[in-house]
Design an enzyme around this catalytic site. Structure first.
Site, PDB file in Angstrom:
ATOM      1  N   CYS A  85       3.466  -5.028   6.424  1.00 47.27           N
ATOM      2  CA  CYS A  85       3.052  -4.678   5.067  1.00 47.27           C
ATOM      3  C   CYS A  85       4.246  -4.174   4.258  1.00 47.27           C
ATOM      4  O   CYS A  85       5.309  -3.888   4.791  1.00 47.27           O
ATOM      5  CB  CYS A  85       1.977  -3.596   5.104  1.00 47.27           C
ATOM      6  SG  CYS A  85       0.397  -4.147   5.789  1.00 47.27           S
ATOM      7  N   HIS A 116       0.821  -1.207   0.000  1.00 46.80           N
ATOM      8  CA  HIS A 116       0.000   0.000   0.000  1.00 46.80           C
ATOM      9  C   HIS A 116       0.855   1.258   0.000  1.00 46.80           C
ATOM     10  O   HIS A 116       2.069   1.228   0.282  1.00 46.80           O
ATOM     11  CB  HIS A 116      -0.922   0.015   1.226  1.00 46.80           C
ATOM     12  CG  HIS A 116      -0.210   0.015   2.546  1.00 46.80           C
ATOM     13  ND1 HIS A 116       0.394   1.132   3.080  1.00 46.80           N
ATOM     14  CD2 HIS A 116      -0.012  -0.983   3.449  1.00 46.80           C
ATOM     15  CE1 HIS A 116       0.925   0.837   4.250  1.00 46.80           C
ATOM     16  NE2 HIS A 116       0.707  -0.446   4.499  1.00 46.80           N
TER      17      HIS A 116
END
Length: 383
Positions: free
Chosen positions: A324, A305
Site C-alpha cells: 500500500c 491510506h
C-alpha cells in the site's frame, strides 16, 4: 373526309383515362402501410423482426406501445418510408403498433397491429459501479458485471448507449465474458456530463438467455486531480487542474512486497477500516482494526491510506508497507491536519493515483478499474 389517327404521343394512357389504382387519380395512389410482424403474431424476436414500411407515400407517425404503455423509440429512414425500433423489445410482452402515412397529395392512411414477443428461457442481470447523479474523478471507468457468461458480447456492448457533453469517444472492453468496462481514450475532461442508457433488456446474451436491464443513469466528472507517487523518491505530488496542490512524503511497498506500478483509480473510501493480511495472502503478518482514511486502488488489496503505527521519520525515507501507499496520520482519524486526512478529504471516487519507479510490474488493467494501463488500440478490439 380524312380521318386522322393519333398515336399515344399525347402522354395520356388508358390508365390515365380511368384514374389510378382503386379509383385514385393518376400518380396519386393511396399510401400502403405494412407492419411486420403481422397482427396477432406470437414468439416474435426481440430484435430484427419489427419494421414498418410505406409504399406510394411516406410515414408521418409511428408509435409502438409496450405492455405498460411505454413508447419504443425508433428511427425513420431518410426517405421516410421505413421505420425500425432503436432498441430491443422486452421478452414475452405484447406490443401495439400504430402507423400513419400520407401520399403526395396529403391523403392519410392509418394501420395498426399487435404482437407478442418470444419468452426467455432464462435471463441475466447486470450491475454497475457508478451511482446515479454522482460526481467522480477524471479516471472513472464505468464497469458492468453480469451474473452469467455472455456469448454475444458485441450485442450486449452495443446495447449500452453513452452520450457526453462535451462530445467524447467512449469504447467498451470485455475482461472475460462477465465484465464490460467503458472509458474514453484519455482521462475525462473536467466537467464532462455523461448519460448512460442501459438497453440490455431483450438482448440475447447467450442462446435463450436474455437481459432484463432497461434503465438510464448519469454522472458528472468533477475537477481534474491526478496524484503521482514516486516509490523511489518516497513522495507523492497532488496535481489539480494542472497545478500542484501539495507534495507529500509517503512510504510504499518494502523490497519484498513492492507496490504495483501504473495508473490506479480510487474506487472506495473509508474513514476507518480493518486491514487483515490474511485476506490478501499475507497470513497473520498484520491485522489492523482501525486503519484511517483508506482508499482502495485495486481489487487485490492495494490502498492509499493513513498510517499511525510507523514513526514520523519513516515517511519520505523508508518503504515499509506490504504494497500500500502510506501517509502519516493519527489513530482515530480525527486530526484534520495530517497528510492522510488532507488527502482523503481532497479526493473523489474516480481520482487517479499513478505509481512510478517501484520495483514491480504494472498493475493488470482488470485489477480494480485500472483499464488506463491498456493501450487504446487494444481497448475495444475484437468484441
Amino acid at each position: 373526309m380524312l380521318l386522322l389517327v393519333l398515336t399515344a404521343c399525347s402522354g395520356r394512357s388508358e390508365a390515365d383515362e380511368r384514374g389510378g389504382e382503386e379509383g385514385q387519380p393518376a400518380g396519386n395512389a393511396a399510401v400502403e402501410i405494412t407492419i411486420a410482424p403481422g397482427d396477432g403474431a406470437t414468439d416474435v424476436a426481440t430484435s430484427g423482426a419489427l419494421e414498418v414500411t410505406a409504399a406510394h407515400g411516406t410515414l408521418t407517425e409511428v408509435t409502438v406501445a409496450g405492455p405498460e404503455g411505454e413508447s419504443v423509440p425508433g428511427e425513420l429512414s431518410e426517405d421516410g418510408t421505413v421505420w425500425r425500433p432503436g432498441e430491443h423489445l422486452a421478452n414475452d410482452a405484447e406490443y401495439t403498433v400504430t402507423a400513419v402515412g400520407q401520399n403526395g397529395e396529403g391523403q392519410e392512411e392509418e394501420r395498426s397491429a399487435s404482437f407478442t414477443t418470444v419468452p426467455a428461457d432464462a435471463t441475466f442481470t447486470s450491475n454497475w459501479n457508478i451511482a446515479d447523479g454522482a460526481t467522480v474523478g477524471v479516471g472513472m471507468v464505468l464497469s458492468m458485471t453480469f451474473d452469467t457468461p455472455i456469448e454475444d458480447m458485441a450485442a450486449v456492448r452495443d446495447a449500452v448507449h453513452i452520450s457526453t457533453e462535451p462530445a467524447v469517444e467512449v469504447k467498451g472492453h470485455w475482461f472475460g465474458n462477465q465484465r464490460l468496462d467503458f472509458r474514453p481514450e484519455d482521462y475525462w475532461p473536467a466537467g464532462t456530463e455523461v448519460t448512460v442508457g442501459f438497453r440490455v433488456r431483450g438482448v440475447e446474451g447467450a442462446p435463450g438467455v436474455y437481459g432484463t436491464l432497461h434503465q438510464d443513469m448519469s454522472f458528472t466528472v468533477g475537477r481534474s486531480q491526478v496524484t503521482t507517487v514516486d516509490a523511489d523518491a518516497k513522495t507523492m505530488e497532488v496535481v489539480r487542474d494542472g497545478e500542484t496542490l501539495r507534495t507529500i512524503p509517503v512510504t510504499t511497498g518494502a523490497a519484498s512486497t513492492p507496490t504495483w506500478n501504473g495508473k490506479m483509480v480510487i474506487t472506495e473510501k473509508y474513514e476507518e477500516t480493518r486491514m487483515d493480511g490474511a485476506t490478501v495472502g499475507f497470513g497473520g503478518e498484520y491485522d489492523i482494526p482501525d486503519v484511517p482514511h483508506a482508499m482502495r486502488l485495486s481489487t487485490s488489496g492495494t490502498f492509499i491510506h493513513g498510517n499511525y503505527w510507523a514513526s514520523a521519520g519513516t515517511f519520505g525515507s523508508e518503504n515499509v508497507s506490504h504494497g500500500c501507499v502510506g501517509l502519516q496520520d493519527t489513530q482515530g482519524a480525527n486530526d484534520p491536519s495530517t497528510p492522510g486526512s488532507w488527502f482523503f478529504e481532497n479526493s473523489l471516487i474516480g481520482d487517479v493515483v499513478e505509481v512510478v519507479n517501484s520495483n514491480d510490474d504494472v498493475i493488470a488493467p482488470d485489477n480494480g478499474i485500472n483499464g488506463w494501463n491498456m493501450p487504446w488500440e487494444e481497448w475495444g478490439a475484437g468484441q
